[in-house]
Motif scaffolding. Structure first.
Motif, mmCIF file in Angstrom:
data_model
loop_
_atom_site.group_PDB
_atom_site.id
_atom_site.type_symbol
_atom_site.label_atom_id
_atom_site.label_comp_id
_atom_site.label_asym_id
_atom_site.label_seq_id
_atom_site.Cartn_x
_atom_site.Cartn_y
_atom_site.Cartn_z
ATOM 1 N N MET A 191 56.354 58.766 106.524
ATOM 2 C CA MET A 191 56.692 58.575 105.106
ATOM 3 C C MET A 191 58.167 58.218 104.999
ATOM 4 S SD MET A 191 56.526 62.502 103.513
ATOM 5 C CE MET A 191 55.037 63.115 104.241
ATOM 6 N N PRO A 192 58.529 57.473 103.972
ATOM 7 C CA PRO A 192 59.930 57.089 103.815
ATOM 8 C C PRO A 192 60.836 58.307 103.576
ATOM 9 C CG PRO A 192 58.507 55.858 102.302
ATOM 10 C CD PRO A 192 57.676 56.915 102.940
ATOM 11 N N GLU A 193 62.071 58.174 103.986
ATOM 12 C CA GLU A 193 63.065 59.230 103.785
ATOM 13 C C GLU A 193 63.116 59.681 102.322
ATOM 14 O OE1 GLU A 193 67.782 59.942 104.857
ATOM 15 O OE2 GLU A 193 67.114 57.888 104.423
ATOM 16 N N ARG A 194 63.069 58.712 101.438
ATOM 17 C CA ARG A 194 63.122 59.014 99.997
ATOM 18 C C ARG A 194 61.950 59.884 99.546
ATOM 19 N NH1 ARG A 194 65.766 54.482 96.630
ATOM 20 N NH2 ARG A 194 66.970 55.934 95.422
ATOM 21 N N GLU A 195 60.780 59.630 100.102
ATOM 22 C CA GLU A 195 59.606 60.443 99.758
ATOM 23 C C GLU A 195 59.770 61.866 100.275
ATOM 24 O OE1 GLU A 195 54.772 60.766 100.489
ATOM 25 O OE2 GLU A 195 55.801 58.907 101.058
ATOM 26 N N VAL A 196 60.288 62.008 101.501
ATOM 27 C CA VAL A 196 60.531 63.342 102.061
ATOM 28 C C VAL A 196 61.458 64.122 101.134
ATOM 29 C CG1 VAL A 196 61.641 64.605 103.957
ATOM 30 C CG2 VAL A 196 60.133 62.663 104.465
ATOM 31 N N MET A 197 62.560 63.493 100.742
ATOM 32 C CA MET A 197 63.529 64.162 99.878
ATOM 33 C C MET A 197 62.920 64.485 98.513
ATOM 34 S SD MET A 197 66.852 61.971 101.082
ATOM 35 C CE MET A 197 68.015 62.739 99.995
ATOM 36 N N GLY A 198 62.137 63.570 97.975
ATOM 37 C CA GLY A 198 61.502 63.800 96.685
ATOM 38 C C GLY A 198 60.490 64.937 96.739
ATOM 39 N N ARG A 199 59.701 64.971 97.808
ATOM 40 C CA ARG A 199 58.715 66.035 97.950
ATOM 41 C C ARG A 199 59.407 67.393 98.091
ATOM 42 N NH1 ARG A 199 53.435 65.060 98.879
ATOM 43 N NH2 ARG A 199 52.826 62.874 98.926
ATOM 44 N N LEU A 200 60.464 67.457 98.899
ATOM 45 C CA LEU A 200 61.175 68.725 99.079
ATOM 46 C C LEU A 200 61.848 69.170 97.784
ATOM 47 C CD1 LEU A 200 62.649 68.203 102.648
ATOM 48 C CD2 LEU A 200 60.771 69.725 101.985
ATOM 49 N N THR A 201 62.388 68.229 97.040
ATOM 50 C CA THR A 201 62.973 68.561 95.735
ATOM 51 C C THR A 201 61.903 69.121 94.808
ATOM 52 O OG1 THR A 201 64.702 66.896 95.972
ATOM 53 C CG2 THR A 201 64.204 67.626 93.731
ATOM 54 N N GLY A 202 60.753 68.486 94.769
ATOM 55 C CA GLY A 202 59.655 68.966 93.933
ATOM 56 C C GLY A 202 59.175 70.345 94.352
ATOM 57 N N LEU A 203 59.064 70.577 95.659
ATOM 58 C CA LEU A 203 58.644 71.889 96.154
ATOM 59 C C LEU A 203 59.670 72.961 95.801
ATOM 60 C CD1 LEU A 203 57.232 70.702 99.578
ATOM 61 C CD2 LEU A 203 55.897 71.759 97.735
ATOM 62 N N SER A 204 60.925 72.580 95.817
ATOM 63 C CA SER A 204 61.985 73.513 95.424
ATOM 64 C C SER A 204 61.891 73.848 93.933
ATOM 65 C CB SER A 204 63.348 72.910 95.759
ATOM 66 O OG SER A 204 64.375 73.775 95.350
ATOM 67 N N ARG A 205 61.709 72.838 93.125
ATOM 68 C CA ARG A 205 61.591 73.057 91.667
ATOM 69 C C ARG A 205 60.382 73.917 91.310
ATOM 70 N NH1 ARG A 205 63.224 67.012 90.192
ATOM 71 N NH2 ARG A 205 65.473 67.324 90.136
ATOM 72 N N ARG A 206 59.323 73.803 92.101
ATOM 73 C CA ARG A 206 58.109 74.587 91.848
ATOM 74 C C ARG A 206 58.209 75.996 92.423
ATOM 75 N NH1 ARG A 206 53.850 70.715 94.375
ATOM 76 N NH2 ARG A 206 52.541 72.566 94.268
ATOM 77 N N GLY A 207 59.300 76.289 93.127
ATOM 78 C CA GLY A 207 59.493 77.626 93.680
ATOM 79 C C GLY A 207 58.834 77.851 95.025
ATOM 80 N N VAL A 208 58.332 76.786 95.654
ATOM 81 C CA VAL A 208 57.712 76.920 96.970
ATOM 82 C C VAL A 208 58.796 77.112 98.033
ATOM 83 C CG1 VAL A 208 56.288 75.754 98.720
ATOM 84 C CG2 VAL A 208 55.715 75.552 96.286
ATOM 85 N N ILE A 209 59.890 76.380 97.896
ATOM 86 C CA ILE A 209 61.021 76.460 98.816
ATOM 87 C C ILE A 209 62.174 77.114 98.074
ATOM 88 C CG2 ILE A 209 62.743 75.168 100.122
ATOM 89 C CD1 ILE A 209 60.713 72.940 100.431
ATOM 90 N N LYS A 210 62.754 78.136 98.685
ATOM 91 C CA LYS A 210 63.947 78.763 98.105
ATOM 92 C C LYS A 210 65.188 77.980 98.540
ATOM 93 C CE LYS A 210 66.204 83.229 97.709
ATOM 94 N NZ LYS A 210 66.142 84.634 98.090
ATOM 95 N N HIS A 211 65.317 77.754 99.824
ATOM 96 C CA HIS A 211 66.384 76.919 100.364
ATOM 97 C C HIS A 211 66.058 76.579 101.815
ATOM 98 C CE1 HIS A 211 67.775 81.002 101.477
ATOM 99 N NE2 HIS A 211 68.169 80.413 102.575
ATOM 100 N N ILE A 212 66.762 75.612 102.343
ATOM 101 C CA ILE A 212 66.614 75.232 103.742
ATOM 102 C C ILE A 212 67.939 75.556 104.416
ATOM 103 C CG2 ILE A 212 66.283 73.326 105.361
ATOM 104 C CD1 ILE A 212 64.566 71.958 103.197
ATOM 105 N N ALA A 213 67.878 76.421 105.412
ATOM 106 C CA ALA A 213 69.107 76.854 106.079
ATOM 107 C C ALA A 213 68.786 77.294 107.501
ATOM 108 C CB ALA A 213 69.738 78.009 105.305
ATOM 109 N N PRO A 214 69.782 77.214 108.387
ATOM 110 C CA PRO A 214 69.556 77.698 109.747
ATOM 111 C C PRO A 214 69.579 79.224 109.781
ATOM 112 C CG PRO A 214 71.828 77.025 109.501
ATOM 113 C CD PRO A 214 71.123 76.676 108.215
ATOM 114 N N ILE A 215 68.920 79.783 110.760
ATOM 115 C CA ILE A 215 69.019 81.208 111.037
ATOM 116 C C ILE A 215 69.728 81.315 112.382
ATOM 117 C CG2 ILE A 215 67.761 83.339 111.493
ATOM 118 C CD1 ILE A 215 65.522 82.196 109.680
ATOM 119 N N LEU A 216 70.918 81.855 112.346
ATOM 120 C CA LEU A 216 71.755 81.910 113.538
ATOM 121 C C LEU A 216 71.642 83.258 114.230
ATOM 122 C CD1 LEU A 216 74.938 80.309 111.944
ATOM 123 C CD2 LEU A 216 73.158 79.150 113.253
#
Length: 163
Positions: free
Chosen positions: A34-59
């Motif tokens: 899928m295009p980069e733009r679609e990936v970003m759009g899907r992740l933004t939508g998932l974030s807005r819907r509360g599915v994703i809180k944030h994306i971060a490394p665990i060190l």
């Protein structure tokens, strides 16, 4: 909440194989077809819907110089909870600052290079917040339990989400 198959495969990939690349969403798109733009759009939508809180490394704390940590519980007068939380939030070494419905109503963690630095930070927070020592619990880590929590977004019989 219903997730479409492409969201499911994207979430699984983000969780299990997030690329360390200057353009990680482009790489995810290449892997998933899928295009980069679609990936970003899907992740933004998932974030807005509360599915994703944030994306971060665990060190791994020790690998970045963290040798001491503690959980702190404070009994803060209700009318001062926002003021004291704001003071605690000023410290880069503080994370997971939460308000709880309990006598000890403000909980947070402190991570530092060593015990001396950690205690210095805690003492400074105590001084600045004017919370008496009797209203603070310092609960240092005694034994570490490492959990690797993974969510399954794809059933065993699901395809890879490309079509």
């Amino acid at each position: 909440m219903q997730l479409d198959p492409r969201d499911r495969v994207l979430l699984q990939q983000v969780q299990d194989n997030f690329p360390l690349d200057p353009r990680p969403y482009r790489v995810l798109g290449e892997v998933l077809g899928m295009p980069e733009r679609e990936v970003m759009g899907r992740l933004t939508g998932l974030s807005r819907r509360g599915v994703i809180k944030h994306i971060a490394p665990i060190l791994e704390p020790g690998s970045v110089g963290i040798r001491a940590s503690t959980l702190v519980a404070m009994r803060v007068p209700e009318e001062r909870i926002h003021e004291v939380a704001a003071i605690v939030n000023e410290y880069d070494s503080v994370s997971h600052n939460y308000r709880r419905d309990d006598d000890y109503n403000l909980w947070f963690t402190i991570a530092a290079a060593d015990e001396e630095e950690l205690l210095g930070i805690l003492e400074e927070i105590m001084r600045r917040s004017m919370i008496p020592p009797g209203d603070i619990l310092n609960l240092p880590m005694v034994r570490r339990f490492k959990l690797d929590v993974r969510f399954r977004f794809l059933a065993e019989d699901d395809d890879d989400g490309r079509g």
